[in-house]
Design a protein around this motif. Structure first.
Motif, mmCIF file in Angstrom:
data_model
loop_
_atom_site.group_PDB
_atom_site.id
_atom_site.type_symbol
_atom_site.label_atom_id
_atom_site.label_comp_id
_atom_site.label_asym_id
_atom_site.label_seq_id
_atom_site.Cartn_x
_atom_site.Cartn_y
_atom_site.Cartn_z
ATOM 1 N N HIS A 74 14.628 -3.850 42.442
ATOM 2 C CA HIS A 74 14.879 -3.250 43.762
ATOM 3 C C HIS A 74 16.169 -2.430 43.691
ATOM 4 C CE1 HIS A 74 17.817 -6.454 44.274
ATOM 5 N NE2 HIS A 74 16.877 -7.353 44.093
ATOM 6 N N ILE A 75 16.510 -1.791 44.792
ATOM 7 C CA ILE A 75 17.671 -0.890 44.770
ATOM 8 C C ILE A 75 18.974 -1.632 44.462
ATOM 9 C CG2 ILE A 75 16.689 0.914 46.252
ATOM 10 C CD1 ILE A 75 18.600 -0.321 48.499
ATOM 11 N N GLY A 76 19.062 -2.903 44.795
ATOM 12 C CA GLY A 76 20.262 -3.678 44.485
ATOM 13 C C GLY A 76 20.521 -3.726 42.989
ATOM 14 N N HIS A 77 19.472 -3.945 42.209
ATOM 15 C CA HIS A 77 19.600 -3.960 40.744
ATOM 16 C C HIS A 77 20.106 -2.612 40.231
ATOM 17 C CE1 HIS A 77 16.181 -7.080 40.931
ATOM 18 N NE2 HIS A 77 17.270 -7.743 40.553
ATOM 19 N N VAL A 78 19.531 -1.536 40.758
ATOM 20 C CA VAL A 78 19.892 -0.194 40.289
ATOM 21 C C VAL A 78 21.317 0.154 40.708
ATOM 22 C CG1 VAL A 78 19.252 2.253 40.301
ATOM 23 C CG2 VAL A 78 17.458 0.508 40.341
ATOM 24 N N VAL A 79 21.706 -0.236 41.916
ATOM 25 C CA VAL A 79 23.071 0.014 42.388
ATOM 26 C C VAL A 79 24.077 -0.684 41.459
ATOM 27 C CG1 VAL A 79 24.731 -0.516 44.243
ATOM 28 C CG2 VAL A 79 22.498 0.479 44.800
ATOM 29 N N ILE A 80 23.816 -1.936 41.106
ATOM 30 C CA ILE A 80 24.726 -2.687 40.223
ATOM 31 C C ILE A 80 24.780 -2.028 38.842
ATOM 32 C CG2 ILE A 80 25.074 -4.885 39.002
ATOM 33 C CD1 ILE A 80 25.804 -5.016 42.008
ATOM 34 N N ALA A 81 23.619 -1.704 38.271
ATOM 35 C CA ALA A 81 23.581 -1.079 36.934
ATOM 36 C C ALA A 81 24.338 0.248 36.936
ATOM 37 C CB ALA A 81 22.134 -0.873 36.490
ATOM 38 N N MET A 126 28.107 -0.242 37.155
ATOM 39 C CA MET A 126 28.676 -0.667 35.870
ATOM 40 C C MET A 126 28.872 0.522 34.926
ATOM 41 S SD MET A 126 29.387 -3.850 35.928
ATOM 42 C CE MET A 126 29.071 -5.280 36.917
ATOM 43 N N VAL A 127 27.924 1.443 34.924
ATOM 44 C CA VAL A 127 28.041 2.630 34.061
ATOM 45 C C VAL A 127 29.155 3.550 34.559
ATOM 46 C CG1 VAL A 127 26.886 4.775 33.385
ATOM 47 C CG2 VAL A 127 25.678 2.627 33.181
ATOM 48 N N GLU A 128 29.244 3.726 35.856
ATOM 49 C CA GLU A 128 30.180 4.698 36.420
ATOM 50 C C GLU A 128 31.608 4.160 36.588
ATOM 51 O OE1 GLU A 128 29.527 7.866 36.823
ATOM 52 O OE2 GLU A 128 27.409 7.634 36.315
ATOM 53 N N PHE A 129 31.768 2.851 36.808
ATOM 54 C CA PHE A 129 33.087 2.318 37.159
ATOM 55 C C PHE A 129 33.605 1.250 36.201
ATOM 56 C CE2 PHE A 129 31.206 4.009 41.030
ATOM 57 C CZ PHE A 129 32.222 4.837 41.476
ATOM 58 N N SER A 130 33.054 1.194 34.994
ATOM 59 C CA SER A 130 33.606 0.323 33.950
ATOM 60 C C SER A 130 33.644 1.156 32.671
ATOM 61 C CB SER A 130 32.738 -0.935 33.762
ATOM 62 O OG SER A 130 31.562 -0.620 33.041
ATOM 63 N N ASP A 131 34.041 0.540 31.572
ATOM 64 C CA ASP A 131 34.075 1.304 30.325
ATOM 65 C C ASP A 131 32.768 1.204 29.533
ATOM 66 O OD1 ASP A 131 34.366 -1.327 29.492
ATOM 67 O OD2 ASP A 131 35.994 -0.920 28.082
ATOM 68 N N LEU A 132 31.685 0.776 30.193
ATOM 69 C CA LEU A 132 30.377 0.731 29.539
ATOM 70 C C LEU A 132 29.798 2.142 29.454
ATOM 71 C CD1 LEU A 132 28.853 -2.388 31.338
ATOM 72 C CD2 LEU A 132 29.697 -2.281 28.986
ATOM 73 N N ASP A 133 29.229 2.475 28.304
ATOM 74 C CA ASP A 133 28.578 3.773 28.120
ATOM 75 C C ASP A 133 27.143 3.758 28.635
ATOM 76 O OD1 ASP A 133 30.765 5.041 26.640
ATOM 77 O OD2 ASP A 133 30.270 3.586 25.071
ATOM 78 N N LYS A 183 37.971 -12.462 28.163
ATOM 79 C CA LYS A 183 36.691 -11.788 27.899
ATOM 80 C C LYS A 183 35.883 -11.521 29.173
ATOM 81 C CE LYS A 183 36.395 -11.581 23.316
ATOM 82 N NZ LYS A 183 36.037 -10.413 22.568
ATOM 83 N N ILE A 184 36.405 -11.968 30.313
ATOM 84 C CA ILE A 184 35.658 -11.808 31.561
ATOM 85 C C ILE A 184 36.338 -10.771 32.448
ATOM 86 C CG2 ILE A 184 34.882 -12.970 33.666
ATOM 87 C CD1 ILE A 184 34.654 -15.545 31.976
ATOM 88 N N THR A 185 35.567 -9.764 32.842
ATOM 89 C CA THR A 185 36.066 -8.700 33.712
ATOM 90 C C THR A 185 35.334 -8.777 35.039
ATOM 91 O OG1 THR A 185 36.457 -7.283 31.795
ATOM 92 C CG2 THR A 185 36.365 -6.198 33.944
ATOM 93 N N GLN A 186 36.078 -8.988 36.111
ATOM 94 C CA GLN A 186 35.486 -8.975 37.456
ATOM 95 C C GLN A 186 35.405 -7.519 37.910
ATOM 96 O OE1 GLN A 186 34.700 -11.676 39.565
ATOM 97 N NE2 GLN A 186 35.352 -13.325 38.219
ATOM 98 N N VAL A 187 34.208 -7.051 38.199
ATOM 99 C CA VAL A 187 34.007 -5.663 38.624
ATOM 100 C C VAL A 187 33.754 -5.656 40.126
ATOM 101 C CG1 VAL A 187 32.590 -3.596 38.332
ATOM 102 C CG2 VAL A 187 33.053 -5.069 36.364
ATOM 103 N N LYS A 188 34.515 -4.846 40.839
ATOM 104 C CA LYS A 188 34.376 -4.795 42.299
ATOM 105 C C LYS A 188 33.178 -3.924 42.683
ATOM 106 C CE LYS A 188 39.078 -5.918 43.648
ATOM 107 N NZ LYS A 188 38.876 -7.285 43.305
ATOM 108 N N ALA A 189 32.011 -4.394 42.306
ATOM 109 C CA ALA A 189 30.770 -3.694 42.637
ATOM 110 C C ALA A 189 30.374 -4.048 44.069
ATOM 111 C CB ALA A 189 29.672 -4.114 41.663
ATOM 112 N N PRO A 190 29.518 -3.227 44.678
ATOM 113 C CA PRO A 190 29.049 -3.559 46.027
ATOM 114 C C PRO A 190 28.308 -4.894 46.032
ATOM 115 C CG PRO A 190 28.395 -1.331 45.391
ATOM 116 C CD PRO A 190 28.950 -1.985 44.167
#
Length: 194
Positions: A16-23, A26-33, A149-156
């Motif tokens: 659902h859109i929640g999954h896509v918003v989180i993914a 993570m791509v846009e606001f963390s250092d994940l490529d 090793k744990i990064t808290q990401v302030k995602a919606p």
């Protein structure tokens, strides 16, 4: 150049859109490529209930993410021994993609049960874990609060669940805003969750 890939595991039943918003967050606001959405196969030891076939769920993840070049639908666990353990999947991925650096993406609620995972100590020693907020009644355990090793990401905070979506479809509610249009079209055409 080494690529940093976040692994977002789930049954995605349905995505659902929640999954896509989180993914996407993570791509846009963390250092994940990239974020690989790893569709977890059906555990043959569990009752099937409303879990769709692996390929149907993978197809829906592909449909929901195909316009995002850095979010990839993954069937990596489909051909691994069952039940699939995250530590084994990580070892397999490292062998298959030696130029990638893998990390895990999980909700706060899953973080609190991480100690129950097979070889969780090895996972935390070798892999970064990106945690997104969830609405829960429990706080993050003290041992995880300042873990290197744990990064808290302030995602919606997404208060949508696949269970809610399935129940709404069963009850003939209009929930199209919660799903990618192609995912809804597929569910409707295949008469899923009714």
């Amino acid at each position: 150049m080494q690529k940093k890939v976040g692994l977002y595991f789930g049954s995605f039943n349905p995505i659902h859109i929640g999954h896509v918003v989180i993914a996407n967050h993570m791509v846009e606001f963390s250092d994940l490529d990239e974020v690989w959405m790893v569709v977890t196969p059906h555990n043959p030891l569990k009752k099937k209930s409303t879990l769709l076939a692996d390929r149907d769920r993978l197809d829906m993840v592909y449909r929901a993410t195909k316009e995002y070049e850095n979010i990839i639908a993954s069937d990596i666990e489909f051909n691994l021994p069952q039940p699939s353990y995250t530590v084994n999947t990580l070892a397999h991925l490292e062998e298959k993609h030696p130029r990638h650096q893998f990390a895990l993406i999980m909700g706060e609620d899953n973080l609190n049960t991480l100690h129950k995972w097979k070889n969780s100590d090895i996972i935390l020693e070798r892999y970064e874990v990106f945690v997104y907020p969830r609405v829960t009644n429990s706080e993050v355990k003290e041992e995880f609060k300042n873990h290197p090793k744990i990064t808290q990401v302030k995602a919606p905070i997404m208060q949508i669940s696949s269970t809610f979506v399935r129940n709404a479809i069963r009850d003939h509610k209009r929930i199209t805003p919660l799903l990618h249009p192609e995912v809804w079209k597929y569910i409707d055409e295949m008469n899923f969750y009714r």
